[in-house]
Design a protein around this motif. Structure first.
Motif, PDB file in Angstrom:
ATOM      1  N   PRO A 109      37.184  31.792  21.030  1.00 46.86           N
ATOM      2  CA  PRO A 109      36.180  31.175  21.911  1.00 46.86           C
ATOM      3  C   PRO A 109      36.742  30.923  23.302  1.00 46.86           C
ATOM      4  N   TRP A 110      35.895  31.131  24.305  1.00 44.72           N
ATOM      5  CA  TRP A 110      36.305  30.798  25.669  1.00 44.72           C
ATOM      6  C   TRP A 110      36.404  29.285  25.820  1.00 44.72           C
ATOM      7  N   ASP A 111      35.391  28.585  25.327  1.00 46.58           N
ATOM      8  CA  ASP A 111      35.426  27.130  25.164  1.00 46.58           C
ATOM      9  C   ASP A 111      35.832  26.361  26.401  1.00 46.58           C
ATOM     10  N   LEU A 112      35.129  26.563  27.481  1.00 46.28           N
ATOM     11  CA  LEU A 112      35.373  25.732  28.651  1.00 46.28           C
ATOM     12  C   LEU A 112      34.405  24.560  28.651  1.00 46.28           C
ATOM     13  N   PRO A 113      34.879  23.340  28.767  1.00 46.48           N
ATOM     14  CA  PRO A 113      33.969  22.195  28.781  1.00 46.48           C
ATOM     15  C   PRO A 113      33.187  22.128  30.084  1.00 46.48           C
ATOM     16  N   GLY A 114      32.027  21.485  30.011  1.00 47.51           N
ATOM     17  CA  GLY A 114      31.258  21.219  31.221  1.00 47.51           C
ATOM     18  C   GLY A 114      30.312  22.322  31.615  1.00 47.51           C
ATOM     19  N   ASN A 115      30.299  23.436  30.862  1.00 50.52           N
ATOM     20  CA  ASN A 115      29.366  24.517  31.189  1.00 50.52           C
ATOM     21  C   ASN A 115      28.061  24.265  30.455  1.00 50.52           C
ATOM     22  N   HIS A 132      45.281  36.612  29.406  1.00 52.36           N
ATOM     23  CA  HIS A 132      45.226  36.805  30.862  1.00 52.36           C
ATOM     24  C   HIS A 132      44.734  35.533  31.546  1.00 52.36           C
ATOM     25  N   ARG A 133      43.771  34.879  30.925  1.00 50.48           N
ATOM     26  CA  ARG A 133      43.263  33.624  31.489  1.00 50.48           C
ATOM     27  C   ARG A 133      44.382  32.579  31.582  1.00 50.48           C
ATOM     28  N   LEU A 134      45.195  32.471  30.529  1.00 52.14           N
ATOM     29  CA  LEU A 134      46.291  31.504  30.553  1.00 52.14           C
ATOM     30  C   LEU A 134      47.322  31.880  31.612  1.00 52.14           C
ATOM     31  N   LEU A 135      47.634  33.166  31.724  1.00 53.47           N
ATOM     32  CA  LEU A 135      48.591  33.593  32.748  1.00 53.47           C
ATOM     33  C   LEU A 135      48.074  33.267  34.143  1.00 53.47           C
ATOM     34  N   THR A 216      36.177  32.273  43.944  1.00 55.12           N
ATOM     35  CA  THR A 216      35.199  31.829  44.943  1.00 55.12           C
ATOM     36  C   THR A 216      34.054  32.822  45.115  1.00 55.12           C
ATOM     37  N   LEU A 217      34.083  33.944  44.385  1.00 53.98           N
ATOM     38  CA  LEU A 217      33.043  34.960  44.526  1.00 53.98           C
ATOM     39  C   LEU A 217      31.883  34.752  43.556  1.00 53.98           C
ATOM     40  N   ARG A 218      31.954  33.692  42.763  1.00 54.30           N
ATOM     41  CA  ARG A 218      30.842  33.243  41.940  1.00 54.30           C
ATOM     42  C   ARG A 218      30.704  31.731  42.116  1.00 54.30           C
ATOM     43  N   ALA A 219      29.573  31.208  41.684  1.00 51.58           N
ATOM     44  CA  ALA A 219      29.356  29.768  41.754  1.00 51.58           C
ATOM     45  C   ALA A 219      30.281  29.059  40.767  1.00 51.58           C
ATOM     46  N   PRO A 220      30.531  27.776  40.944  1.00 53.76           N
ATOM     47  CA  PRO A 220      31.405  27.048  40.008  1.00 53.76           C
ATOM     48  C   PRO A 220      30.948  27.133  38.562  1.00 53.76           C
ATOM     49  N   SER A 221      29.642  27.295  38.331  1.00 50.90           N
ATOM     50  CA  SER A 221      29.139  27.409  36.962  1.00 50.90           C
ATOM     51  C   SER A 221      29.553  28.718  36.301  1.00 50.90           C
ATOM     52  N   GLY A 222      30.036  29.673  37.081  1.00 52.55           N
ATOM     53  CA  GLY A 222      30.383  30.985  36.560  1.00 52.55           C
ATOM     54  C   GLY A 222      29.299  32.016  36.761  1.00 52.55           C
ATOM     55  N   LEU A 223      28.112  31.571  37.169  1.00 45.42           N
ATOM     56  CA  LEU A 223      27.025  32.508  37.427  1.00 45.42           C
ATOM     57  C   LEU A 223      27.153  33.092  38.825  1.00 45.42           C
ATOM     58  N   PRO A 224      26.674  34.312  39.050  1.00 45.50           N
ATOM     59  CA  PRO A 224      26.623  34.850  40.410  1.00 45.50           C
ATOM     60  C   PRO A 224      25.801  33.936  41.309  1.00 45.50           C
ATOM     61  N   ALA A 250      39.575  23.798  40.030  1.00 46.04           N
ATOM     62  CA  ALA A 250      39.066  23.918  38.663  1.00 46.04           C
ATOM     63  C   ALA A 250      39.223  25.347  38.151  1.00 46.04           C
ATOM     64  N   GLU A 251      39.476  25.458  36.854  1.00 40.09           N
ATOM     65  CA  GLU A 251      39.628  26.771  36.241  1.00 40.09           C
ATOM     66  C   GLU A 251      38.274  27.459  36.161  1.00 40.09           C
ATOM     67  N   PRO A 252      38.173  28.722  36.550  1.00 35.18           N
ATOM     68  CA  PRO A 252      36.873  29.412  36.512  1.00 35.18           C
ATOM     69  C   PRO A 252      36.430  29.650  35.077  1.00 35.18           C
ATOM     70  N   SER A 253      35.122  29.788  34.903  1.00 35.73           N
ATOM     71  CA  SER A 253      34.557  30.022  33.573  1.00 35.73           C
ATOM     72  C   SER A 253      34.437  31.513  33.266  1.00 35.73           C
ATOM     73  N   TRP A 254      35.130  32.328  33.994  1.00 36.09           N
ATOM     74  CA  TRP A 254      35.248  33.759  33.703  1.00 36.09           C
ATOM     75  C   TRP A 254      36.627  34.181  34.164  1.00 36.09           C
ATOM     76  N   LEU A 255      37.072  35.345  33.757  1.00 38.57           N
ATOM     77  CA  LEU A 255      38.411  35.803  34.105  1.00 38.57           C
ATOM     78  C   LEU A 255      38.433  36.261  35.553  1.00 38.57           C
ATOM     79  N   ALA A 256      39.122  35.488  36.406  1.00 38.89           N
ATOM     80  CA  ALA A 256      39.207  35.791  37.833  1.00 38.89           C
ATOM     81  C   ALA A 256      40.664  35.759  38.270  1.00 38.89           C
TER      82      ALA A 256
END
Length: 713
Positions: A109-115, A132-135, A216-224, A250-256
């Protein structure tokens, strides 16, 4: 229109219930009217209720099983976090690399809180992507650990990147982004891949690469931004938006990528260009307003010339508003719903003449489901279908021919005359061999036994690709009661060369490994490989996606997606016809078993899996229409994947690149078929014809204004 519109998404084909295929001429195209045929005797007049034993209504379990990482891998991930906390950078990096290599294909699970958008949904990614996300998080939490990692992998990443850039080798660049994403070359490889995909017209993939270059190329929610800011003025809300495009802690809710040194103004300009080229002009306008606020004077290479980004894109946007709308080429409908996106667009201005030009009998109408309700404790019927005559056949046409099939025969006719495409001597129009280009060698196939004691209905679909025809044939059964042995051979996949009057392709027919495996509906193909859904019987039905070499029939890979209880609950035979959606190198699969999955077509690697809340209380006994969505593949449109599963009361839209929920409409349970997207509206049919805003899911219109979501109304 004919009695019932086609159960696929085409707006140029309509279906009526009569045991014949008919052709009617119209001003800009053609209309085919057809229906299914029986597997045995005439349905009308047969009483089958007595065959049923009455059973108590059952509820499906909401639990869904995925191929998740085991406890040992989770423990190793916890040790990585402990090493980071203790400043043991080398141990942290090596431990993480080992776990990524050992269990790379399993999901977590990606399991990011607050989404908040994903409260009832859960996204899964491969352990490799999670690593990759952890790295990438080390850039903020433990910079020395990331620096150490890059010292170890950068020489290899540099070699792959330079080779990929020099040869414009997509697969080599994908090795960088897939295996060494957090290296110093990950952002460069993403940028180069985006350029390649842009030239290929793969706009969703290009956007997906470029949006991963920076958080920064997506909104903080992770949506475009196009979804997060839809309906808002960038200028009026700029004070609130400005922090979104600045650096974030804050950590992004997608792999960036965590720390790119690329020119982000150039990346944003390319995102505007992608939206322009795919026809999303409202999205392009919003993205251009953002670029104007962030970097109004930025310049560089764009649209084939060196220029200031904002002024050049403004000119292109003005010109794009005059571009003609794109429609499907006339005289072609090669697969269910007209395209592998399942969003085929028909020519406008269809004018139907009142009488058919030709008509060919297909046999008795197929029956299904009229007595299943008696078994499970409710009555009624499917939307716009009778239990004694359900819609079974979905023809394809191309090159002046129409092709259709049932479980035994594939038949082809001249589109204008109705004569067989490949005539056979001494066969009259009443014979099932009339127009046949394929018939089985074996006569063992008799699927009429116990026809009433089944859940689901046969849906005969085809795929035509460059004169190569593929179809699932044979027994339609994909699930059996526990312990029951099959009495007929399993379904199989045929491949025919229509240029050689239906000659079987080498390596075909494809057959499952054993009786526990079953193919789902017709496959899709990229011209080199064939992709098809598979189901494995067991206590829980298991959904897979398999890939075969189109030239040899050899299986290249098979990927497990999920396992869950079905509506049949192991009590009766089940017929399912799940279809894949193929768009820009990604396979999307609505399993109807609790998850939607996106796979890479090349190797079957999971890009994401999104689990949705399954229908719980009531089950089949509720009589809800959504239980009868039995031909409902994902619909892919401009970076959005629309899904209406049979085990979900409503429908929802997912981001094609991340699997994140864009919107959910839990009040759309009466929508059975997603017909397509036109003028920004998702059009669905069921007890009513409904128009939903494709970007928000909000209901815009419904005809007739009142209706019922109960079966039989």
């Amino acid at each position: 229109f004919a009695h019932h519109s086609l159960r696929a998404k085409p707006l140029s084909m309509f279906v009526r219930f009569s045991p014949a295929i008919r052709f009617q001429r119209c001003t800009l195209g053609c209309i085919l009217t057809c229906c299914g045929w029986a597997f045995g005797a005439h349905a009308a007049g047969r009483q089958v209720h007595a065959q049923f034993r009455r059973v108590a209504p059952v509820e499906i379990s909401v639990d869904v099983e995925l191929d998740e990482v085991d406890s040992a891998a989770r423990a190793r991930l916890q040790r990585v976090s402990a090493f980071v906390s203790d400043g043991q950078w080398g141990e942290a990096v090596e431990s993480l690399r080992q776990v990524m290599e050992t269990d790379s294909d399993r999901v977590i699970p990606w399991d990011l809180p607050g989404n908040q958008a994903d409260v009832d949904f859960q996204r899964f990614v491969t352990l490799r992507d999670y690593g990759h996300r952890l790295l990438c998080s080390f850039a903020r939490k433990a910079p020395p650990a990331l620096e150490l990692y890059r010292r170890r992998v950068d020489p290899l990443a540099a070699r792959w990147f330079e080779e990929g850039l020099r040869n414009r080798d997509e697969r080599m660049l994908l090795r960088v982004t897939g295996e060494l994403f957090a290296s110093s070359y990950g952002d460069d490889a993403l940028y180069a891949l985006g350029e390649i995909y842009l030239q290929q017209g793969a706009y969703t993939r290009a956007r997906g690469c470029w949006e991963r270059i920076s958080s920064t190329l997506r909104a903080p929610s992770g949506l475009p931004f196009a979804y997060a800011l839809r309906g808002q003025s960038v200028d009026e809300h700029w004070p609130e938006i400005a922090p979104w495009v600045a650096s974030r802690d804050a950590e992004p809710s997608w792999l960036a990528y965590p720390d790119t040194d690329l020119d982000l103004a150039a990346v944003r300009a390319r995102l505007v260009l992608v939206s322009l080229l795919e026809g999303s002009l409202e999205r392009a306008d919003l993205e251009l307003r953002l670029l104007t606020r962030i970097a109004p004077q930025a310049s560089g290479r764009i649209a084939g010339r060196d220029a200031r980004f904002v002024s050049t894109l403004e000119e292109l946007l003005a010109a794009a508003r005059q571009w003609p709308a794109q429609v499907a080429p006339p005289g072609t409908w090669p697969t269910f719903a007209g395209s592998y996106h399942r969003d085929g667009q028909a020519l406008s201005g269809v004018d139907v003449l009142p009488n058919p030009i030709w008509s060919i009998p297909l046999g008795d109408a197929q029956r299904a489901g009229d007595s299943i309700g008696a078994m499970f404790g409710f009555g009624g019927r499917r939307v716009a279908e009778r239990g004694t005559a359900v819609l079974a056949c979905f023809p394809v046409f191309s090159g002046g021919r129409v092709i259709l099939n049932d479980h035994r025969y594939i038949r082809s006719f001249d589109l204008s005359s109705g004569r067989p495409a490949f005539p056979v001597a001494n066969v009259d129009a009443e014979s099932p061999l009339y127009g046949a280009v394929y018939r089985p060698r074996s006569n063992r196939l008799d699927v009429s036994e116990n026809e009433a004691v089944r859940l689901g209905a046969s849906r005969f679909t085809l795929t035509l690709h460059d004169n190569l025809l593929f179809a699932r044939m044979g027994s339609p059964i994909t699930g059996r009661p526990l312990g029951e042995q099959p009495v007929v051979e399993s379904g199989y996949v045929v491949g025919l060369d229509m240029r050689a009057q239906g000659k079987q392709l080498p390596g075909f027919p494809l057959r499952p490994d054993d009786d526990g495996w079953q193919f789902e509906g017709a496959p899709v193909t990229d011209g080199v490989r064939l992709f098809i859904g598979m189901r494995r019987s067991g206590v829980r039905s298991q959904a897979y996606v398999a890939c075969y070499d189109i030239h040899t029939g050899r299986r290249c890979w098979r990927r497990k997606i999920s396992a869950a209880e079905t509506q049949a609950h192991g009590q009766v035979e089940e017929i399912t016809s799940n279809l894949l959606t193929l768009s820009e190198g990604t396979l999307y699969y609505n399993t109807n078993l609790g998850v939607v999955a996106a796979l890479d077509e090349f190797d079957g690697d999971v890009k994401w899996i999104t689990r949705y809340p399954r229908t719980g209380p009531g089950g089949l006994a509720s009589g809800a229409i959504h239980h009868f969505r039995d031909l409902n593949p994902c619909l892919s449109w401009r970076g959005i994947v629309f899904v209406a599963p049979a085990d979900f009361r409503g429908m929802f839209a997912l981001d094609a690149n991340t699997g994140q929920v864009i919107w959910e409409n839990s009040h759309a349970g009466d929508a059975v078929h997603l017909l397509g997207v036109g003028h920004g509206n998702l059009i669905a049919s069921g007890s009513q014809l409904s128009w939903f805003d494709a970007h928000t899911g909000q209901l815009r219109n419904r005809q007739p204004a009142t209706g019922s979501n109960r079966l039989g109304h």
